[in-house]
Motif scaffolding. Structure first.
Motif, PDB file in Angstrom:
ATOM      1  N   MET A 185      -5.360  -4.765   0.658  1.00 22.61           N
ATOM      2  CA  MET A 185      -4.827  -5.163   2.005  1.00 22.61           C
ATOM      3  C   MET A 185      -5.642  -6.726   2.218  1.00 22.61           C
ATOM      4  N   GLU A 211      -5.095   1.885  11.252  1.00 20.63           N
ATOM      5  CA  GLU A 211      -4.982   1.919   9.967  1.00 20.63           C
ATOM      6  C   GLU A 211      -6.220   1.989   9.070  1.00 20.63           C
ATOM      7  N   SER A 257      -1.136   6.113   7.609  1.00 22.99           N
ATOM      8  CA  SER A 257      -0.523   5.203   8.672  1.00 22.99           C
ATOM      9  C   SER A 257      -0.660   3.775   8.326  1.00 22.99           C
ATOM     10  N   ASN A 311      -9.367   8.693   5.303  1.00 19.80           N
ATOM     11  CA  ASN A 311      -8.526   9.257   3.982  1.00 19.80           C
ATOM     12  C   ASN A 311      -9.163   9.400   2.703  1.00 19.80           C
ATOM     13  N   GLY A 312      -9.608   8.096   2.486  1.00 19.53           N
ATOM     14  CA  GLY A 312     -10.304   7.912   1.250  1.00 19.53           C
ATOM     15  C   GLY A 312     -11.638   8.965   1.074  1.00 19.53           C
ATOM     16  N   ILE A 326      -2.776  13.673   1.891  1.00 19.35           N
ATOM     17  CA  ILE A 326      -3.385  12.678   3.047  1.00 19.35           C
ATOM     18  C   ILE A 326      -2.380  11.945   3.850  1.00 19.35           C
ATOM     19  N   ALA A 371     -10.434  12.906   1.565  1.00 19.87           N
ATOM     20  CA  ALA A 371      -9.626  13.398   0.797  1.00 19.87           C
ATOM     21  C   ALA A 371     -10.058  13.491  -0.793  1.00 19.87           C
ATOM     22  N   ARG A 383     -12.692   4.784  -3.386  1.00 20.59           N
ATOM     23  CA  ARG A 383     -11.244   4.515  -3.216  1.00 20.59           C
ATOM     24  C   ARG A 383     -10.707   3.810  -2.053  1.00 20.59           C
ATOM     25  N   ARG A 409       0.796  -1.286  -0.004  1.00 24.21           N
ATOM     26  CA  ARG A 409       0.005   0.016  -0.160  1.00 24.21           C
ATOM     27  C   ARG A 409       0.940   1.299   0.171  1.00 24.21           C
ATOM     28  N   PRO A 442      -4.571   8.692  12.747  1.00 22.44           N
ATOM     29  CA  PRO A 442      -5.438   8.384  13.562  1.00 22.44           C
ATOM     30  C   PRO A 442      -5.386   8.107  14.776  1.00 22.44           C
ATOM     31  N   ASN A 493      -8.029   4.852   9.419  1.00 22.87           N
ATOM     32  CA  ASN A 493      -7.208   5.861   8.591  1.00 22.87           C
ATOM     33  C   ASN A 493      -7.428   5.751   7.122  1.00 22.87           C
ATOM     34  N   VAL A 494      -7.418   4.313   6.480  1.00 25.48           N
ATOM     35  CA  VAL A 494      -7.843   4.461   5.057  1.00 25.48           C
ATOM     36  C   VAL A 494      -9.035   4.716   4.775  1.00 25.48           C
TER      37      VAL A 494
END
Lengths: 821, 215
Positions: free
Chosen positions: B34, B117, A78, B124-125, A75, B128, B26, A62, B143, B120-121
C-alpha cells in the motif's frame, strides 16, 4: 417462510451494490446485475474467470491477497477507496468513474471455502463530501484568499500545511514550495508561536531574502484529534514607514531654517506614504482664497513652488471643509484641475491646518498616480503632518511678530533715550541760562544798588557842587582883582572837575538817557578835533584821519564826544613821556572787526591809538572793569573805559581793546551803519549867552537851599525876574500871588512834590507853561516830553537853555494865535 | 492491583511473541504494498494484564485522545482485538501510508476509512497468522474505528465481565522515515485465554518435538 433460491437470486440481482462470489481458486461463481451494469461485463463472461483475468491491474493491488486470505485464512478484509483507488474499472450510469469500497468476507459451505466480494458505491458520499468541502472551501477561500493579510496553517510541529494567496504574494513562495517546511522558512527566529496569547512583532523573510516587518497572531485549533495552528501575518511595512515618517517629522528640529523645515516635512510625508507628490500650501493674505505653495516634493526631489487657484483643486475643498480624501479616480471628481491631468494623479489626501486663532491657514496634501492602498493610514498621517505644519507656521509667525515687536520696542527705547538725553541737554542749557540770567540779575541788582547808593550820594554831591560852582561864578563876576579871580578860577576848575567826576559816576551808576541821532562822524570829529587835540596835550603828537565815506551812525552826539575825549585823555595818560595819538574813523563790515561780530552788517569804526606802553594780558583783561585803573591815586577815576564800554553797548555798538606790551593800545568804537542822513547840529560852544527878554518872570523851585540862591542870582543877572520857592507847596502859593509867570524851572526830586507834579498843577493855571527841569538824575519816565537840564550845569548852559525854551514856547503861541486868528 | 488470574510462562511468552511477530510481518508486507515503500512492524513485548493494567499501560506517555480500530474474532478463542494509537498519531499514520500526493484535506476527510483499513490489515495479519500457526480458524469482523479516551477504551470494550484479561502487545510501525508507536490489545475471557495457552503449548511441543512428531 424462508426465501427460496429463486427469491434469493432476485434479491441478489436487486441489491444496490456489487456482489461476486469466488471459489477457493478465485473463480467467479456469481456476478450480480449491479456489477454487470457497473463493469459492463456480462455475467456469462464473468463466470468461471478470476478477477485478475477481468481486471489485469488488480495484481498490483491488495485485493487478490485479501481474497486469498479470506479463502485460506477466513480473514475479512476491508479495502477503502482512499487507500485503494481504482481497484475495478466501474462506471456509474452517468458515465463517471464509480468509486467503491471493497469488503472481502470468507464463507464456508459444505467444507469448501469461498470468498464473497462486496463492492460499495462511495461516489455519492465522496461527491457529497466534495461538494460540502467545496462549499466550505469556497467560503473559506473567499474569506481567506481575499484577505489582505497572509494566513497560514501549520501542524503541531510547525510545518506549513497551507497558506493563502496573500501569503504567497507576501513571501514569494508558491504553495507547493512552502508546504511541509517549518515556519522558520518564513519567520526565522520566531519564538514558539503555539504559545502566543497576543500578537507580536516578528521579522519575516521573503523568498529573495528581503526582510519584512510583520505582526503575527496565532490561534490553535483542533481537528480530528490533531492540533493545528493558524497564523495571521499582518504586513507592518507601511505602518512602520508611516511611523518612521512621523518620527522623522517630529525629529526635524524646529531650530532649522524655516524653508528647510517645510521642505523636510514634505519629503518625510511623501516617503512615509509612499506617494509621489506632497506639498504644503499657505493661504495668501488679502483674501482671494489663493493658495501659495511653500514647499513641494515631487517625483523624488524638492520641486518648485507654484501658484494655483483653489476653486478647481481638491486643495480648495480641503481648505474649505477641513479635509478631502479621494482614494481613486480623483480626476473624475475634479475634471477642471490641470495638474491632476498632466501628472496623471489618481489619489489625493489633503488636510487643512489652522493658525493660532483657529482660522484656516493652509493645506497639507499628497497625491499619487496610484490609488490609495491604505486610506485610513494615509489620512492619519497627513492629519498628523498638517498639525505639525500648522504648529510650525504659527510659531514662525509668532516669532516674526515678536521680532517686529522687539525692533519696535528697541526703537521706542532709543527714541525715549534720545528724548531724555535731549531733555537733559535742554534742561542743562536752561539751567545755564538761568544761572547766567541770575548772575546777570545779581550783577544788575548789585549795580542798581550801587547805582542807587551812588546816585544818592551823587545827588547830594551835585547839589553841593552846584552851590560851590554857583558861588564861584558869582564871586568871579563880582571880583575885580585879577589875582583873586585866578584863585577863584582855580577853585572853580576844581569844582568843575569834581562835577565831571560825579557826572561820570552818575552816568555809570544809572544808565543815562541817551538821545541818539544820526550823526556824521566826520563832522562830529571835526567839531571836537580842537578839543581832542587840546586834550592830547603838547607832549603828544596828535593825528587825525577821518575817511570821508564813513557811514553815518545812530548815536548820542554829546556822549560820543565825551567818550572820544575820554579815550584821548587815557591815551595821553598812557604816554607820560610823550608819544603819538592817532584818531581814525573809517567804514567797515562787521567781519573786519576784531573780534568779528556775529551779525553781519556795515559799520563805522572810530579808533584811538596810542604808542604807549601797552597793556599786559592781565591788565587788558581788566581794562574795562569799573574802578580799575593803573593810574596813581588822585589820577583817573578808573571809570573811563567802563563808561565808554557801557555807552557803546547801549548804543548798539561795541568797544574793542587791542593792546600788547610795548606796542601801544588801540581802542576801537564800532557802530552799526545808521539808516538815514546825519543832521547837522550847531555847536553851542563859544557863543554868548543870550540875555533875557524883557519882563520875563521865572519861577525857580529847588529844595536845595544852597543851589537855589545861586541859580536865582545868576538868572537875575541875566535880566530875568525870578520868583523862588523851596517846596512845591510854596511854589504854588507864590505862583497864585504872581501877576505873571513865563517859565518854571524846577528840580525833579523834592520831598513833598516832585517836579512834574508841580508842573502839571501850575499848568492848570498857566496852560502851556514852559518848564525846564533841573536834575542830577535821569529819569526818563517822569520827564518824558519835557526839557531837561542835567546838573551840574554851567551858567551859560542854563541861560542858553532857558532862552531856547522861551523861544520855542513863543513860537508855539504865535503859531496857535495865527491859527486862531 | 490484583495479579492476572492467568499468566504465561517465559517459554509461552517467547512463543507467543514469535507468533505475533510472524503475523505482523505479514501485515507489514501488505502495508508495504500500500505504501509503496519498505514497512517494518515489530512487536517487542507481549504481556497478559488486567484491564486496569492495560489502561495504565496505554496511558503511559500519552495524554488525551486515542484512536482504536476494533475487530471481533470468533473461533476456538474469542474476543476483541484493538489496534490503539494516540489520536495525534493516527493522521500521521494515514499520511504515511497514503503519501504526500493526496491533499491534506482529503486525507483528513477520509482518515477514518484509512485508519480502519490499516487497522484491519494489521489485526488480520496478526491474528489470522497466529490462528493459522495454531492450526485454528478465526472469523474476523470488519473493523470499527473508535475515538475515545484511554480511560473509556477498555471499559467500553469489556465483554466478559470482571475476569476479562488483556493480551497486551506493543507494536512499532516504521515507514517513510517515520516511527509510530501503538498497541495491540486482545481482550479475551479466561476460558479463551486458557485455550490460547493450550494452543501455544501445543505449538511449542510441535516446534520443539522431533520431526516425526509433526503430522
Amino acid at each position: 417462510m424462508t426465501p427460496d433460491h429463486a427469491l434469493m437470486a432476485e434479491i441478489l440481482e436487486a441489491i444496490q451494490g456489487g456482489l461476486t462470489l469466488l471459489d477457493h481458486e478465485g473463480r467467479i461463481l456469481l456476478w450480480n446485475a449491479w456489477l454487470v451494469e457497473a463493469s459492463g461485463i456480462e455475467a456469462g463472461r464473468a463466470r468461471g474467470r478470476t478477477l485478475n483475468e477481468l481486471f489485469p491491474n488488480l495484481s498490483d493491488t491488495r485485493l487478490p491477497a485479501a481474497i486469498a486470505d479470506a479463502v485460506d485464512l477466513g480473514i475479512s478484509s476491508s479495502l477503502s477507496y482512499t487507500l485503494n483507488p481504482n481497484l475495478l474499472h466501474l462506471r456509474r450510469r452517468d458515465g463517471r468513474d464509480l468509486a467503491h469500497n471493497v469488503v472481502v468476507r470468507p464463507i464456508q459451505r459444505g467444507g469448501k471455502p469461498f470468498a464473497l466480494v462486496h463492492l460499495i458505491d462511495t461516489t455519492a458520499s465522496h461527491d457529497r463530501e466534495r461538494v460540502l468541502r467545496d462549499r466550505l472551501n469556497a467560503r473559506f477561500n473567499a474569506v481567506v484568499d481575499g484577505a489582505f493579510d497572509a494566513i497560514l496553517t501549520t501542524d503541531a510541529d510547525g510545518r506549513i500545511q497551507w497558506m493563502n494567496e496573500a501569503a504567497v504574494r507576501q513571501f514569494g513562495h508558491a504553495l507547493v514550495e512552502a508546504t511541509g517546511h517549518r515556519i522558520d522558512l518564513l519567520l526565522p527566529g520566531a519564538p514558539d508561536l503555539a504559545r502566543l496569547d497576543r500578537p507580536i512583532e516578528v521579522e519575516g523573510r521573503r523568498r529573495d531574502g528581503e526582510p519584512v516587518p510583520l505582526e503575527v497572531s496565532a490561534a490553535p485549533w483542533f481537528n480530528g484529534g490533531h492540533r493545528h495552528l493558524t497564523l495571521i501575518l499582518r504586513d507592518l511595512t507601511e505602518a512602520k514607514r508611516a511611523e518612521g515618517a512621523l518620527r522623522a517629522a517630529a525629529a526635524v528640529s524646529s531650530g532649522t531654517n524655516d524653508a528647510e523645515l517645510l521642505a523636510a516635512l514634505v519629503r518625510e510625508l511623501a516617503s512615509g506614504l509612499g506617494m509621489e507628490h506632497a506639498h504644503i500650501a499657505v493661504l495668501e493674505s488679502g483674501g482671494g482664497g489663493a493658495l501659495s505653495v511653500q514647499a513641494v516634493w515631487s517625483g523624488g526631489r524638492l520641486g518648485d513652488p507654484l501658484d494655483y487657484q483653489t476653486q478647481v483643486m481638491p486643495c480648495g475643498i480641503a481648505l474649505a471643509e477641513g479635509r478631502c480624501v479621494v482614494a481613486a479616480n480623483v480626476q473624475s471628481a475634479f475634471p477642471l484641475d490641470p495638474t491632476l491631468v498632466t501628472r496623471n494623479f489618481d489619489s489625493y489626501v489633503g488636510v487643512r491646518f489652522l493658525d493660532a486663532q483657529g482660522q484656516p491657514m493652509g493645506v497639507v496634501c499628497a497625491m499619487d498616480p496610484k490609488p490609495l492602498a491604505n486610506q485610513a493610514l494615509a489620512e492619519r498621517l497627513v492629519t498628523a503632518f498638517a498639525a505639525r505644519v500648522g504648529g510650525e507656521l504659527a510659531r514662525q509667525r509668532a516669532e516674526a511678530e515678536l521680532r517686529a515687536l522687539n525692533v519696535d520696542l528697541e526703537r521706542r527705547v532709543e527714541d525715549r533715550t534720545s528724548a531724555l538725553a535731549h531733555a537733559t541737554e535742554v534742561l542743562k542749557t536752561e539751567m545755564q541760562q538761568r544761572e547766567a540770567a541770575q548772575a546777570a540779575l545779581a550783577q544788575s541788582q548789585k549795580l542798581e544798588a550801587l547805582g542807587q547808593l551812588v546816585g544818592g550820594v551823587a545827588h547830594d554831591f551835585n547839589n553841593m557842587l552846584a552851590a560851590i560852582t554857583g558861588s564861584y561864578n558869582l564871586i568871579e563876576r563880582r571880583l575885580g582883582d585879577p589875582a583873586l579871580r585866578d584863585i577863584v578860577a582855580h577853585g572853580r576848575r576844581a569844582a568843575d572837575r569834581a562835577a565831571e567826576l560825579v557826572r561820570h559816576l552818575l552816568a555809570f551808576a544809572r544808565r543815562e538817557d541817551l538821545s541818539p541821532t544820526v550823526v556824521d562822524l566826520a563832522t562830529l570829529i571835526a567839531d571836537v578835533s580842537d578839543l581832542l587835540a587840546h586834550a592830547a596835550g603838547s607832549q603828544v603828537e596828535f593825528d587825525l584821519e577821518v575817511a570821508p565815506d564813513t557811514w553815518p551812525v545812530l548815536v548820542d552826539r554829546h556822549r560820543l564826544e565825551v567818550a572820544l575825549l575820554n579815550l584821548v585823555v587815557n591815551a595821553r595818560d598812557a604816554m607820560p613821556a610823550g608819544g603819538r595819538i592817532r584818531v581814525e574813523a573809517k567804514r567797515a563790515t562787521s567781519s573786519d572787526t576784531h573780534p568779528p561780530q556775529s551779525t553781519s552788517g556795515e559799520c563805522s569804526i572810530i579808533s584811538v591809538q596810542d604808542s604807549g606802553t601797552g597793556m599786559s594780558a592781565e591788565v587788558l583783561a581788566r581794562a574795562v572793569e569799573p574802578f580799575f585803573t593803573t593810574k596813581g591815586v588822585g589820577k583817573g577815576t578808573g571809570l573811563g573805559l567802563a563808561m565808554v564800554h557801557g555807552f557803546m553797548e547801549q548804543s548798539g555798538g561795541r568797544m574793542t581793546v587791542a593792546s600788547h606790551p610795548g606796542e601801544g593800545t588801540t581802542i576801537s568804537l564800532v557802530l552799526p551803519r545808521a539808516q538815514g542822513e546825519a543832521r547837522q547840529e550847531p555847536r553851542a560852544s563859544g557863543k554868548a549867552v543870550p540875555l533875557a527878554p524883557p519882563n520875563t518872570v521865572l519861577l525857580v523851585v529847588d529844595d536845595d537851599d544852597q543851589v537855589r540862591p545861586v541859580t536865582t542870582a545868576y538868572l537875575r543877572d541875566l535880566g530875568y525876574e525870578v520868583l523862588e520857592a523851596s517846596t512845591g507847596d510854596e511854589a504854588l502859593s507864590i505862583a497864585q500871588g504872581a501877576l505873571r509867570l513865563d517859565m518854571l524851572l524846577s528840580d525833579v526830586v523834592m520831598p513833598d512834590m516832585d517836579g512834574p507834579n508841580l508842573a502839571s498843577h501850575l499848568r492848570t493855571r498857566y496852560p502851556g507853561l514852559p518848564v525846564l527841569f533841573m536834575t542830577g538824575h535821569a529819569d526818563p519816565q517822569i520827564l518824558r516830553g519835557e526839557t531837561v537840564l542835567g546838573k551840574p550845569f554851567s551858567g551859560e548852559e542854563l541861560g542858553t537853555k532857558i532862552h531856547e525854551v522861551l523861544r520855542r514856547s513863543e513860537e508855539r503861541r504865535r503859531g496857535a494865535l495865527s491859527e486862531a486868528g | 492491583m490484583t495479579p492476572p488470574a492467568i499468566d504465561l510462562t517465559e517459554l509461552e511468552t517467547d512463543a507467543l511473541t514469535e507468533l505475533v511477530n510472524l503475523g505482523v510481518g505479514r501485515a507489514a508486507a501488505s502495508l508495504a504494498r500500500m505504501v509503496g515503500g519498505p514497512v517494518s512492524l515489530s512487536v517487542p513485548a507481549v504481556k497478559i494484564v488486567t484491564y486496569a493494567e492495560a489502561a495504565a499501560l496505554t496511558m503511559r506517555g500519552n495524554t488525551g485522545s486515542l484512536v482504536a480500530v476494533q475487530q471481533r474474532f470468533m473461533g476456538v478463542f474469542s474476543g476483541t482485538a484493538l489496534l490503539v494509537f494516540p489520536e495525534a498519531r493516527s493522521l500521521e499514520l494515514v499520511r504515511a501510508v497514503v503519501g504526500e500526493a493526496v491533499p491534506l484535506e482529503d486525507v483528513v476527510d477520509l482518515e477514518q476509512e484509512a485508519v480502519a483499513e490499516i487497522g484491519n490489515v494489521v489485526l488480520n495479519g496478526c491474528l489470522a497468522t497466529m490462528a493459522n500457526m495454531l492450526r485454528q480458524r478465526l472469523d474476523m469482523s470488519l473493523p470499527d474505528v473508535l475515538r475515545t479516551t484511554d480511560a473509556q477504551l477498555f471499559a467500553s470494550a469489556r465483554r466478559e465481565g470482571e475476569d476479562g484479561h488483556v493480551l497486551f502487545l506493543f507494536i512499532d510501525f516504521h515507514m517513510r522515515e517515520r516511527e509510530i508507536k501503538g498497541y495491540i490489545a486482545l481482550l479475551m475471557d479466561l476460558p479463551s485465554l486458557e485455550r490460547l495457552k493450550e494452543l501455544i503449548d501445543e505449538f511449542i511441543q510441535r516446534a520443539t518435538s522431533t520431526p516425526a512428531g509433526l503430522g
